[in-house]
Scaffold this motif. Structure first.
Motif, PDB file in Angstrom:
ATOM      1  N   GLU A 100       0.820  -1.206   0.000  1.00  0.00           N
ATOM      2  CA  GLU A 100       0.000   0.000   0.000  1.00  0.00           C
ATOM      3  C   GLU A 100       0.860   1.264   0.000  1.00  0.00           C
ATOM      4  OE1 GLU A 100      -2.508  -3.299   1.756  1.00  0.00           O
ATOM      5  OE2 GLU A 100      -0.420  -2.645   1.907  1.00  0.00           O
ATOM      6  N   ASP A 101       2.006   1.213   0.684  1.00  0.00           N
ATOM      7  CA  ASP A 101       2.898   2.370   0.713  1.00  0.00           C
ATOM      8  C   ASP A 101       3.608   2.556  -0.621  1.00  0.00           C
ATOM      9  OD1 ASP A 101       2.174   2.753   3.349  1.00  0.00           O
ATOM     10  OD2 ASP A 101       3.908   1.673   4.148  1.00  0.00           O
ATOM     11  N   VAL A 102       3.931   1.443  -1.281  1.00  0.00           N
ATOM     12  CA  VAL A 102       4.544   1.544  -2.606  1.00  0.00           C
ATOM     13  C   VAL A 102       3.576   2.202  -3.577  1.00  0.00           C
ATOM     14  CG1 VAL A 102       5.561   0.266  -4.529  1.00  0.00           C
ATOM     15  CG2 VAL A 102       5.931  -0.522  -2.198  1.00  0.00           C
ATOM     16  N   ARG A 103       2.313   1.812  -3.508  1.00  0.00           N
ATOM     17  CA  ARG A 103       1.312   2.385  -4.410  1.00  0.00           C
ATOM     18  C   ARG A 103       1.108   3.874  -4.155  1.00  0.00           C
ATOM     19  NH1 ARG A 103      -0.655   0.702  -9.321  1.00  0.00           N
ATOM     20  NH2 ARG A 103      -0.760  -1.563  -9.365  1.00  0.00           N
ATOM     21  N   SER A 104       1.087   4.262  -2.885  1.00  0.00           N
ATOM     22  CA  SER A 104       0.790   5.660  -2.568  1.00  0.00           C
ATOM     23  C   SER A 104       1.999   6.570  -2.786  1.00  0.00           C
ATOM     24  CB  SER A 104       0.296   5.782  -1.124  1.00  0.00           C
ATOM     25  OG  SER A 104       1.321   5.409  -0.210  1.00  0.00           O
ATOM     26  N   ASP A 105       3.210   6.033  -2.635  1.00  0.00           N
ATOM     27  CA  ASP A 105       4.407   6.863  -2.761  1.00  0.00           C
ATOM     28  C   ASP A 105       5.566   6.014  -3.305  1.00  0.00           C
ATOM     29  OD1 ASP A 105       6.417   8.727  -2.599  1.00  0.00           O
ATOM     30  OD2 ASP A 105       6.170   9.155  -0.460  1.00  0.00           O
ATOM     31  N   PRO A 106       5.521   5.681  -4.615  1.00  0.00           N
ATOM     32  CA  PRO A 106       6.554   4.810  -5.178  1.00  0.00           C
ATOM     33  C   PRO A 106       7.962   5.363  -5.005  1.00  0.00           C
ATOM     34  CG  PRO A 106       4.736   5.081  -6.723  1.00  0.00           C
ATOM     35  CD  PRO A 106       4.513   6.065  -5.622  1.00  0.00           C
ATOM     36  N   ALA A 107       8.140   6.671  -5.144  1.00  0.00           N
ATOM     37  CA  ALA A 107       9.480   7.254  -5.072  1.00  0.00           C
ATOM     38  C   ALA A 107      10.116   7.008  -3.713  1.00  0.00           C
ATOM     39  CB  ALA A 107       9.417   8.745  -5.369  1.00  0.00           C
ATOM     40  N   SER A 108       9.332   7.143  -2.649  1.00  0.00           N
ATOM     41  CA  SER A 108       9.876   6.920  -1.312  1.00  0.00           C
ATOM     42  C   SER A 108      10.246   5.453  -1.102  1.00  0.00           C
ATOM     43  CB  SER A 108       8.874   7.364  -0.243  1.00  0.00           C
ATOM     44  OG  SER A 108       8.720   8.770  -0.254  1.00  0.00           O
TER      45      SER A 108
END
Length: 260
Positions: free
Chosen positions: A202-210
């Motif tokens: 879910e974090d990859v989807r919301s903020d791939p760059a981070s």
């Protein structure tokens, strides 16, 4: 390879051939339906983090199914991907599920031993990215629906295909299978004293760059924007059926109990 489907294993997506062994191998340790293909392709397209896909998935009918009964060809394939899927900075990524390691152990224990020694027996230099899916219900529903329908990619979907009937038993079985595989990873990390980088889909989807920055920092790699490469796109599958299943599960429906 699979006729009519781009899987990412095609030679057209190889890096320039790498001389010697990669200095920075890492494992993306995950479970089916965790968003790992999409995440792996985001890592890959940086051109600096290898190309972490399922190089050990020799299941019949899969992209490497032609190697399912040929141990020699499997070992040659492994040596080939070490040379052609290592990014020019010496980083090699492998994505795998516990069930794939179990299948490989039964099929080709010699290769499994070689992979484990190279990827996971490097002491303090062992690197593992543990990709999880925080929404366990959605994860189990996705796994159950794909298992029942046989449709694991958006490219396998088409008009007129019937939605598999809802089955609470299939969802609960999928949840148990996910939990068993997560327990296998946890035991391996503990036994080998590995401190993985844990990243939620879910974090990859919301903020791939981070997420990519965290992975690069963990691996000790600098991402060079000029190194970016083109990779096969991973299209998200239609979510309408998943929403129907989630509503049925929440409503306590028991449809499909006899067929799962």
């Amino acid at each position: 390879m699979i006729d009519g489907l781009t899987t990412g294993h095609e030679p057209a997506f190889d890096f320039p051939r790498f001389a010697g062994l990669p200095a920075t191998p890492y494992l993306v340790a995950t479970t089916p339906r965790s968003g790992s293909s999409w995440f792996g392709h985001r890592l890959w397209e940086t051109g600096c983090l290898g190309a972490p896909i399922e190089y050990l998935n020799f299941a019949p009918g899969g992209p490497l199914g032609q190697l399912s009964e040929d141990r020699g060809a499997q070992e040659r394939h492994w040596q080939s991907v070490l040379a052609t899927r290592t990014s020019p900075n010496g980083v090699f990524g492998l994505k795998a599920f516990p069930l794939q390691f179990e299948d490989l152990g039964a099929l080709n224990s010699h290769l499994l031993d070689a992979v484990m020694r190279f990827m996971l027996a490097r002491g303090a230099d062992t690197r593992v990215i543990h990709l999880v899916r925080r929404d366990r219900k959605a994860h189990a529903i996705s796994y159950a629906r794909a298992s029942l329908s046989g449709r694991w990619r958006a490219s396998q979907e088409g008009e007129g295909q019937a939605e598999p009937p809802f089955s609470r038993r299939a969802v609960d079985n999928a949840a148990r299978l996910i939990e068993r595989q997560e327990s296998t990873w946890a035991a391996m990390f503990r036994d080998l004293r590995i401190a993985p980088l844990r990243i939620a889909y879910e974090d990859v989807r919301s903020d791939p760059a981070s997420a990519l920055a965290a992975a690069a920092d963990y691996l000790g790699v600098t991402i060079d924007p000029a190194a970016r490469v083109s990779v096969p796109e991973i299209e998200r599958q239609n979510q309408d059926g998943a929403r129907v299943w989630a509503e049925a599960y929440d409503a306590g429906d028991d449809a499909g109990e006899g067929s799962a």
